[in-house]
Design an enzyme around this catalytic site. Structure first.
Site, short mmCIF file in Angstrom:
data_model
loop_
_atom_site.label_atom_id
_atom_site.label_comp_id
_atom_site.label_asym_id
_atom_site.label_seq_id
_atom_site.Cartn_x
_atom_site.Cartn_y
_atom_site.Cartn_z
N CYS A 24 0.85 -1.18 0.00
CA CYS A 24 0.00 0.00 0.00
C CYS A 24 0.89 1.23 0.00
CB CYS A 24 -0.90 0.01 1.22
SG CYS A 24 0.02 -0.11 2.74
N CYS A 27 1.82 2.39 3.43
CA CYS A 27 2.92 1.83 4.22
C CYS A 27 4.24 2.38 3.69
CB CYS A 27 2.95 0.31 4.19
SG CYS A 27 1.77 -0.47 3.13
N CYS A 98 38.15 -22.24 8.03
CA CYS A 98 38.16 -22.01 9.47
C CYS A 98 37.64 -20.62 9.77
CB CYS A 98 39.57 -22.15 10.02
SG CYS A 98 40.72 -21.03 9.24
N CYS A 101 40.27 -17.88 9.53
CA CYS A 101 40.71 -17.32 8.24
C CYS A 101 39.69 -16.32 7.73
CB CYS A 101 40.96 -18.41 7.21
SG CYS A 101 40.13 -19.94 7.51
N ASP A 480 9.82 20.94 -35.52
CA ASP A 480 11.02 21.49 -36.10
C ASP A 480 11.13 20.82 -37.47
OD1 ASP A 480 13.52 22.87 -36.13
OD2 ASP A 480 14.49 20.94 -35.84
P1 ADP Z 1 15.35 23.95 -38.98
O1 ADP Z 1 14.23 24.75 -38.47
O2 ADP Z 1 15.14 23.54 -40.38
O3 ADP Z 1 15.75 22.83 -38.10
P2 ADP Z 1 17.71 25.46 -38.11
O4 ADP Z 1 17.19 26.49 -37.18
O5 ADP Z 1 18.47 24.34 -37.53
O6 ADP Z 1 16.57 24.95 -39.10
O7 ADP Z 1 18.58 26.19 -39.20
C1 ADP Z 1 17.99 27.18 -40.02
C2 ADP Z 1 18.79 27.51 -41.20
O8 ADP Z 1 20.05 28.00 -40.80
C3 ADP Z 1 19.08 26.37 -42.13
O9 ADP Z 1 18.05 26.19 -43.03
C4 ADP Z 1 20.33 26.86 -42.83
O10 ADP Z 1 20.00 27.75 -43.85
C5 ADP Z 1 21.03 27.64 -41.74
N1 ADP Z 1 22.06 26.88 -41.07
C6 ADP Z 1 22.07 26.52 -39.76
N2 ADP Z 1 23.19 25.86 -39.47
C7 ADP Z 1 23.90 25.77 -40.61
C8 ADP Z 1 25.18 25.20 -40.94
N3 ADP Z 1 25.94 24.56 -40.04
N4 ADP Z 1 25.59 25.30 -42.20
C9 ADP Z 1 24.85 25.94 -43.11
N5 ADP Z 1 23.67 26.49 -42.85
C10 ADP Z 1 23.19 26.43 -41.62
MG MG Z 2 16.89 22.14 -36.40
#
Ligand code: ADP
Ligand code: MG
Length: 797
Positions: A24, A27, A98, A101, A480
């Site tokens: 429970c 407890c 033992c 030991c 994302d």
């Molecule tokens: P998402 O929303 O697609 O995940 P991010 O915020 O990670 O995008 O990145 C947005 C944009 O920034 C990418 O579409 C790219 O244009 C640019 N970007 C980010 N990091 C890099 C990188 N290391 N090299 C080149 N472009 C980059």
């Molecule tokens: Mg991203």
């Protein structure tokens, strides 16, 4: 969190036990307050769902055995959990002939650096060692014993006391006997025997079934925490006092049977997760000094090469150095379709190697393996409280005292006025039983344990009850783009140079910059350069600009690669090229230094094939979908159209994604799903942050409220459905337990119930609530249909 004794500056020692027979939640709290009150104990936390006790001891003050003794005295059996957190190691010592030991070995081991205590049990041929800090290894202990001329071997890693079959457990036998005696008494009573003839078996039955209850009640009393044991004991004693032998005995017998059934069902669920850990091998084959040898996994160093034979379980997290095979990672990801591995692939401890022998470079210590982390998180989550629980606790905190108070009035004041003392006293006893909030108290924790446990076996980690409750109520999911809606493996489709370099050099320079970035686009560019066998120049001082790009010094120049936000105004020629590349649906990465732009690279990241289906499912669940991306409008809209997301917000910097989430919250709770690394701020802002594809990435697991271990978008609607199912089961449980209480309060007021009916109702409700919760553990998942639904469980890579 693995709290290793050595890591604590203030020298506390953390110990952990499993507690058997804790039936429970009430407890659990008694144990907690009793242990917490011991001298030298910093904190004691009982996890009822898991049957787990975690104690922090001030080192050198209290002895581990004393804590175990205290809990034992409360009537529960405790077993130390060795390994990660517990400060007792048990060894079998062979050849001790033992008693003296034994003393010798003891003294020898005590003098090892890092040993707090050692006790050798000559009779049992065992030794218990309590490490005082992190310096000590089991190997060192074994070596010391070997020096003394004996052989010590490590006992089972986790609580490996032999498990008795249920019918041989002491309490089962006692309760069974009590039941038989009760039946005998009942038969005698109703065949016209004398009172002493049936009274004797009834009394014996009461004693047998009641002894453990009464003992627990006594400790509850001493700890000043009246609990259900106490209520039941008083009810039974009261019944005996007024000559209701049959009732008194039946209360305790039914109560015991209920508790037994309860702990039997719970124990299985409790041990299910920890059992996963036993799937990692205890030893690994490594090559040292030119010889292949088997060593305990704890002693495999990071960077060491480990050989894994076909059919063997992988002992450590690592990277494949050589060999090819297919590895079954279902223990970690819940996905039963084997994953092909080749040199460079990541493998996890606990997964099963297929037909090929592979050599793996250990990338993590055995105690830090992904599986160990997952199990720790899951156990932590299972012990957490759902917000719904707060209501239950508040309710119980007023309900029980009130009902007990009424019972006292019924037994004293009311008969003084209306007479009929015996009848009112009996009703008061029934009220005491009804005052027990048993079913109510377990209505949420059992559901959480079942739900979180089964989710984890399907590759979904809920970080706790609040995460489940929040996810169940989510109105909008924000996605994302890169790596979530898309596969996260952008491929280079065009390379354009504006004259200063040839295309290959431009690509190589970009690759040099991107080698320092963890963005998927960066990986795509580096991959392309490698594929073309270009020599990538060395880059130093790499710098990342989230949502924009990256920069590094190549040769004497600072080279930048990223979107237009990283550069000032663009010349017309560049604008035109950019527009062309974007019109093809690609993301353009500009490459340049200072204000001059030397060229651009177009990359395309395909949409996940599963995305459209997932959006439809979310739609059916009544959840709105929105895409938040840092990419350009054209690409964003193209991806959104393919994935079936209606609402698109493009060109967002990471902090603007945070604002995006905030604005969506106006329409209700928002979940944000991303890779958990780039999107941490947005994930943290959302009501529920979901990280996907987190196997092997501790940061991402840590950052999220819900982590999808597999890189499979389809886990998202599944997680939402499971969260909703969990919440509705919790609600059913609460409603059902409240309803039975209500009915019995009314019946008692009307004077039509009796003690055994009240107990039966209470235990019955508890069991039903448990059974209802365990439905969550049985929900069909990939685990349940290994091999048969292979196609439907294939990840959408
Ligand atoms: P998402 O929303 O697609 O995940 P991010 O915020 O990670 O995008 O990145 C947005 C944009 O920034 C990418 O579409 C790219 O244009 C640019 N970007 C980010 N990091 C890099 C990188 N290391 N090299 C080149 N472009 C980059
Ligand atoms: Mg991203």
């Amino acid at each position: 969190m693995s709290v290793h004794p050595a890591e604590r500056a203030d020298e506390a020692v953390s110990c952990r036990w499993t507690i058997d027979g804790m039936d429970c939640a009430d407890c659990a709290r008694t144990i907690e307050s009793s242990v917490a009150g011991m001298p030298g104990v910093r904190s004691a936390v009982v996890n009822f769902g898991l049957g787990r006790l975690d104690v922090e001891l001030e080192s050198g003050s209290a002895k581990v055995e004393e804590v175990a003794g205290r809990v034992g005295a409360l009537g529960y059996r405790v077993t130390p959990v060795a390994g990660r957190t517990l400060a007792v190691w048990t060894f079998d010592v062979a050849g001790m002939d033992c008693g003296d030991c034994a003393r010798t070995i003891e003294a020898g081991v005590r003098h090892l650096p890092g040993v707090a205590d050692a006790i050798v049990n000559f009779g049992a041929g065992t030794m218990q060692v309590e490490p005082g800090d992190g310096r000590l290894t089991r190997g060192a202990v074994m070596a010391a014993v070997a020096d003394a001329g004996y052989r010590a071997t490590v006992r089972g890693e986790s609580s490996s006391a032999p498990v008795l079959p249920w019918w041989r457990k002491r309490r089962v036998i006692e309760t069974g006997l009590a039941l038989v005696l009760w039946l005998a008494g009942f038969a005698l009573e109703h065949s016209g025997s004398a009172a002493w003839q049936f009274g004797a078996p009834y009394l014996l039955a009461t004693a047998l079934a009641g002894y453990p209850v009464a003992r627990a009640a006594w400790f509850a009393l001493k700890a000043r925490r009246p609990d259900m044991n106490l209520l039941m004991t008083i009810a039974a004693l009261g019944a005996l006092a007024i000559g209701e032998w049959e009732e008194g005995a039946s209360v305790l017998i039914l109560f015991s049977i209920g508790l037994l059934l309860q702990s039997m069902t719970l124990d299985r669920t409790r041990h299910a997760i920890q059992a996963l850990l036993s799937l990692t091998p205890r030893e690994a084959t490594v090559r040292r000094g030119g010889f292949d040898m088997r060593v305990p996994v704890e002693e495999v160093d990071v960077g060491e090469s480990v050989f894994v034979l076909p059919g063997e379980r992988v002992p450590v997290d690592g990277r494949v150095l050589s060999g090819r095979s297919a590895v079954d990672q279902s223990t970690i990801t819940g996905e039963s379709v084997p994953v092909e591995v080749e040199p460079g692939s990541v493998v996890f401890a606990g997964s099963i190697n297929g037909d090929g022998a592979v050599t793996v470079e250990a990338t993590k210590a055995a105690t830090d393996s992904t599986l160990a982390r997952i199990i720790e998180l899951v156990e932590h989550a299972q012990g957490s409280r759902a917000p719904a629980q707060a209501f239950v606790d508040r309710f119980a905190a007023v309900y029980t005292p009130i009902v007990v108070g009424v019972a006292v009035l019924l037994a004293t004041v009311v008969p003084a006025i209306v007479g009929d003392w015996r009848d009112w006293f009996f009703r008061a006893l029934v009220l005491l039983v009804v005052a027990c909030p048993c079913a109510l108290v377990i209505s949420t924790p059992v559901a959480l344990v079942a739900s979180i446990g089964s989710a984890s076996r399907r590759g979904v980690l809920f970080k706790g009850g609040s995460a489940i409750e929040a996810l169940a109520g989510v109105r909008t999911v924000a996605f994302d783009k890169t790596g979530t809606l898309t596969e996260g493996r952008p491929a280079v489709v065009t390379v354009r140079s504006f004259g200063r370099f040839d295309e290959e050099t431009l690509l190589a320079r970009a690759a040099a910059v991107e080698s320092g970035s963890s963005h998927p686009i960066a990986a795509g560019i580096v991959h392309e350069a490698r594929k073309r066998a270009l020599s990538i120049p060395r880059a130093i001082d790499a710098e990342g600009f989230p949502g924009r790009g990256a920069a590094a010094t190549v040769g004497a120049e600072r080279v930048t690669a990223g979107n237009r936000r990283l550069f000032g105004g663009l010349p017309d020629m560049v604008e035109r090229a950019l527009a062309e590349v974007e019109a093809e649906g690609a993301t353009a990465v500009l490459v340049g230094s200072g204000d001059t732009i030397d060229g651009l690279i177009g990359v395309v990241d395909p949409v996940r094939p599963a995305a459209a289906g997932v959006m439809q499912e979310l739609d059916r669940l009544g959840v709105r979908t929105v895409m938040l991306t840092g990419d350009n409008e054209i690409t964003a809209h193209r991806i959104a159209a393919q994935a079936g997301v209606a609402d698109v917000r493009a060109r967002l910097l990471p902090e603007e994604k945070v604002d995006g989430v905030r604005s969506l919250q106006a329409a209700g709770a928002v979940a944000m799903i991303g890779d958990g690394v780039n999107d941490a701020p947005a994930l943290a802002t959302a009501d529920v942050g979901i990280a996907m594809g987190v196997a092997g990435t501790d940061v991402a697991i840590e950052a999220a409220d819900v982590a999808l271990i597999r890189d499979d978008l389809r886990q998202l609607p599944r997680a939402i459905m499971l969260a909703r199912a969990t919440l509705s089961i919790i609600r059913q449980n609460i409603a059902f337990s409240l309803a039975t209480k209500g009915v019995f309060l009314a019946l008692t007021a009307a004077g039509v119930t009796n003690l055994w009916l009240a107990v039966l109702a209470d235990m019955g409700t508890s069991l039903l609530v448990t059974a209802n919760s365990l439905r969550l553990a049985r929900e069909p998942g990939p685990r349940a249909n290994v091999g048969t639904h292979a196609a439907s469980t294939h990840p959408d890579r």
